[in-house]
Motif scaffolding. Sequence first.
Motif, PDB file in Angstrom:
ATOM      1  N   VAL A 688      14.783  26.910  27.284  1.00  0.00           N
ATOM      2  CA  VAL A 688      14.300  27.242  28.645  1.00  0.00           C
ATOM      3  C   VAL A 688      14.864  26.309  29.659  1.00  0.00           C
ATOM      4  N   ALA A 689      15.180  24.711  28.930  1.00  0.00           N
ATOM      5  CA  ALA A 689      15.679  23.789  29.994  1.00  0.00           C
ATOM      6  C   ALA A 689      16.891  24.154  30.589  1.00  0.00           C
ATOM      7  N   ILE A 690      17.863  25.155  30.066  1.00  0.00           N
ATOM      8  CA  ILE A 690      19.036  25.319  30.440  1.00  0.00           C
ATOM      9  C   ILE A 690      18.921  26.194  31.904  1.00  0.00           C
ATOM     10  N   PRO A 691      18.306  27.361  31.925  1.00  0.00           N
ATOM     11  CA  PRO A 691      18.287  28.142  33.349  1.00  0.00           C
ATOM     12  C   PRO A 691      17.472  27.285  34.357  1.00  0.00           C
ATOM     13  N   ALA A 692      16.572  26.500  33.955  1.00  0.00           N
ATOM     14  CA  ALA A 692      15.823  25.913  34.837  1.00  0.00           C
ATOM     15  C   ALA A 692      16.636  24.611  35.595  1.00  0.00           C
ATOM     16  N   ASN A 693      17.109  23.858  34.640  1.00  0.00           N
ATOM     17  CA  ASN A 693      17.930  22.634  34.976  1.00  0.00           C
ATOM     18  C   ASN A 693      19.230  23.320  35.827  1.00  0.00           C
ATOM     19  N   GLY A 694      19.753  24.420  35.437  1.00  0.00           N
ATOM     20  CA  GLY A 694      21.061  24.982  36.196  1.00  0.00           C
ATOM     21  C   GLY A 694      20.522  25.312  37.627  1.00  0.00           C
ATOM     22  N   ALA A 695      19.295  25.707  37.862  1.00  0.00           N
ATOM     23  CA  ALA A 695      18.806  26.319  38.991  1.00  0.00           C
ATOM     24  C   ALA A 695      18.685  24.900  40.041  1.00  0.00           C
ATOM     25  N   VAL A 696      18.527  23.930  39.510  1.00  0.00           N
ATOM     26  CA  VAL A 696      18.303  22.585  40.195  1.00  0.00           C
ATOM     27  C   VAL A 696      19.323  22.537  41.086  1.00  0.00           C
ATOM     28  N   ILE A 697      20.788  22.848  40.602  1.00  0.00           N
ATOM     29  CA  ILE A 697      21.599  22.574  41.161  1.00  0.00           C
ATOM     30  C   ILE A 697      22.305  23.915  42.173  1.00  0.00           C
ATOM     31  N   ALA A 698      22.417  24.845  41.267  1.00  0.00           N
ATOM     32  CA  ALA A 698      22.869  26.116  42.009  1.00  0.00           C
ATOM     33  C   ALA A 698      22.070  26.596  43.037  1.00  0.00           C
ATOM     34  N   VAL A 699      21.023  26.973  42.785  1.00  0.00           N
ATOM     35  CA  VAL A 699      20.181  27.495  44.056  1.00  0.00           C
ATOM     36  C   VAL A 699      20.236  26.687  45.259  1.00  0.00           C
ATOM     37  N   PRO A 700      20.014  25.241  45.017  1.00  0.00           N
ATOM     38  CA  PRO A 700      20.194  24.440  46.509  1.00  0.00           C
ATOM     39  C   PRO A 700      21.708  24.840  47.219  1.00  0.00           C
ATOM     40  N   LEU A 701      22.738  24.807  46.304  1.00  0.00           N
ATOM     41  CA  LEU A 701      24.153  25.004  46.817  1.00  0.00           C
ATOM     42  C   LEU A 701      24.343  26.271  47.406  1.00  0.00           C
ATOM     43  N   ILE A 702      23.793  27.202  46.746  1.00  0.00           N
ATOM     44  CA  ILE A 702      23.876  28.552  47.176  1.00  0.00           C
ATOM     45  C   ILE A 702      23.269  28.684  48.593  1.00  0.00           C
ATOM     46  N   ILE A 703      22.039  28.272  48.699  1.00  0.00           N
ATOM     47  CA  ILE A 703      20.944  28.026  50.012  1.00  0.00           C
ATOM     48  C   ILE A 703      22.143  27.365  50.977  1.00  0.00           C
ATOM     49  N   ALA A 704      22.441  26.211  50.562  1.00  0.00           N
ATOM     50  CA  ALA A 704      23.663  25.529  51.269  1.00  0.00           C
ATOM     51  C   ALA A 704      24.725  26.380  52.130  1.00  0.00           C
ATOM     52  N   VAL A 705      25.173  27.196  51.318  1.00  0.00           N
ATOM     53  CA  VAL A 705      26.210  27.927  51.675  1.00  0.00           C
ATOM     54  C   VAL A 705      25.687  29.210  52.777  1.00  0.00           C
ATOM     55  N   ALA A 706      24.770  29.757  52.098  1.00  0.00           N
ATOM     56  CA  ALA A 706      24.314  31.038  53.059  1.00  0.00           C
ATOM     57  C   ALA A 706      23.723  30.399  54.407  1.00  0.00           C
TER      58      ALA A 706
END
Length: 726
Positions: A688-706
């Motif tokens: 469970v730590a894998i998707p949770a911690n992946g999101a810590v980087i991925a989602v903010p950077l996706i938001i930054a691009v959008a």
Amino acid sequence: MTRRALVLLVGLLALVGTTLGMGAPRSAAASADTPTPVILVGTGGLTWTDVNSKDTPSLWSLLRDGSTAALSVRSVYPNTCPIDGWLGLSAGNRAAAPGQGKASGRSTTDPCPAIPAVESGVVPGWDRFVKATEALRFDSTLGTLGDTLATNDECIQAVGPGGGVGAAYGSGAVPRYAAYDAKQLTGLVSRCRVTLVDVGALRDPADIPRGERVDIPGSRAEQVKAIDARIGEVLAAAPSGSDVIVASLSDAGSSERLRLVAAKGPHYGSGTLYSPSTRQPALVQAADLTTTVLSLAGMKKPVGLGGAVLERGDEGSNSPDAAQDRLQHLVDLDDASHDVHALVPPFFSWLVYAQLAIYLFAAVVWRRDFGSTDLRLRLLRITRRVAVVAASVPASTFLANLIPWWRFPVPMLAVVASVGVFVAIISMLALLGPWARRVTGPLTVVSLATVLVLGLDVMFGSRLQISSLMGLQPVVGGRFYGMGNVTFALFATGALLLAISVSSHFVRKGQRTAAAVAAGTIGLVAVFVDGYPGWGADGGGPPALLPGLAYLVLAILGIKITWKRAAIILGGTAALFLLVGFLDSLRAPEKQSHLGRFFEALLGNNGSASDIVIRKFQQNMDILFGNYRLTLLVPIALVFVIYILARPTSWGSRALQRSYDAVPTLRPGLIALLITMTIGFAINDSGVAIPANGAVIAVPLIIAVAVRVLEDEAKTGASTRALRRG
């Protein structure tokens, strides 16, 4: 074209597998050149902070003249009881006595069971210990130490209750046992090749669980002096030419800490101890002790033991100043691991809450009709900057260990300040450089920084990971080097985001083949770093990253993923996993990663492989349903990503659709990331730590691009309206 691409992909998988498994051929188990008498002096509760030249002269002499290290004693439960430490020594693996706590295991507030003294040549209640150990599914066999010596016609002498437990045969019998008596020590420690001496364990009056009976009176300081005196008695009685190992096998109460170990004799001079099982200077684990005792006595390491032979590491002087320097380093290891362990839960709580706040704020500013143009532009800029800052936090938590924050009076403030320094550096590079004007500029800088920090760290020994907020925790004793689940999630996410940015550059120029090669190269380098036994040593990472990478490469080439092709990719990944495991299992036992040991377990007939799978599944479920904060982030992040992928014309669609236009490989890249995170969650313990911690980087950077696209859209709209008014 399609067939060639698939053949090329399978060939690359095979090449990576062969490379990852390369290593030295299997060799005989390491052992002492000349077997020596071995005396293991067991205690508990002592740390290196208890040691000084005045109050603990015996331990100070070991520090000055012997090889020393911090010892991870974590056995099964959060805190290790004295009986657990001795049972672990007997098994050479994780073991623990049954407790009075929850069904899932003793809590830190449960009193420790007493160590039973040998009666009529047998450890009382031995059958209960055996059943409890078997139920834990750690493939541990009580009596391994005693049985191995007996099989090789060597005897083992036990002194004191703990010595009896550690020396017991698999049946619970202890043929040679004596109570501790200083006057009899000289004769006792000379009878057998191996002697185990229990000099008593420290139980801290301020830390012991309520209801526990303490037979040793006195304050902590008084107990330390008494134990040190008994250690001195054993050292004085030890025959010339023997190797003496003093180890603190357990915790002092409810608090878990690194403990101390020191060795002195023909094989150990002034300096530090090193264990191939941890690959960290002056940091070893309890499982190493059994393997070391057997090796020094001339025995081969039994199959299934997880420890390695303790070696003399860095050589040093026996001057008082040199001893003091070694002591400071050992205290630093203990303080850092202890302080950071207490900070990890609040750190992750605030990290999750901060992520959710970013999602909420982005949802508000994403609306096209929100506020005036100037207000919206200001809010969009703030959102983008906050998102980039948030994505810079993970890499900064590792870099923070370049600063000795644990030496400051308030560790929490010190570590926050240390992380903040590197967050400022990374985010300023991302937001203020010439690349900041590009849509993917900040994403590229942050993802590259994350990949470089984590990748270089594992290549150079995982020093930054040890005792970091998002890294490896020595007191937990699960992993001491390479990439754990959190590190893999951050590293793999950074690598895929970097592949998205670089490949999009080539796609915009009409060079799809170059884009596929670039993405594949970045991904395969990441797989190599993650899976190579000498670096990342990650068994569950490559099987998760490779399918996502394969999807991204094929999507860039315009090749549609059919069920048949998906089966080929998954089959090739599974074959790679087994190939790497097989090749790693051919290496010397002390050089194998856990993947090689798992492959050997698969071929065994004792059911140990199924025990590993079941135990990992149970750990995953415990975290999934026990850590509500971390679990909370998983569905929200996954829903966020799946929603914008599945409905590109829905709420917020203009930003995402324009982002897909500006970054052509963003959408397939996010699907690749989703594939990797999902597989990683499914096949890893604590997954469970894998998707949770992946999101810590991925989602903010996706938001930054959008959000950057929305900024450009708002500016264009404002300019158009100004021209019309003019």
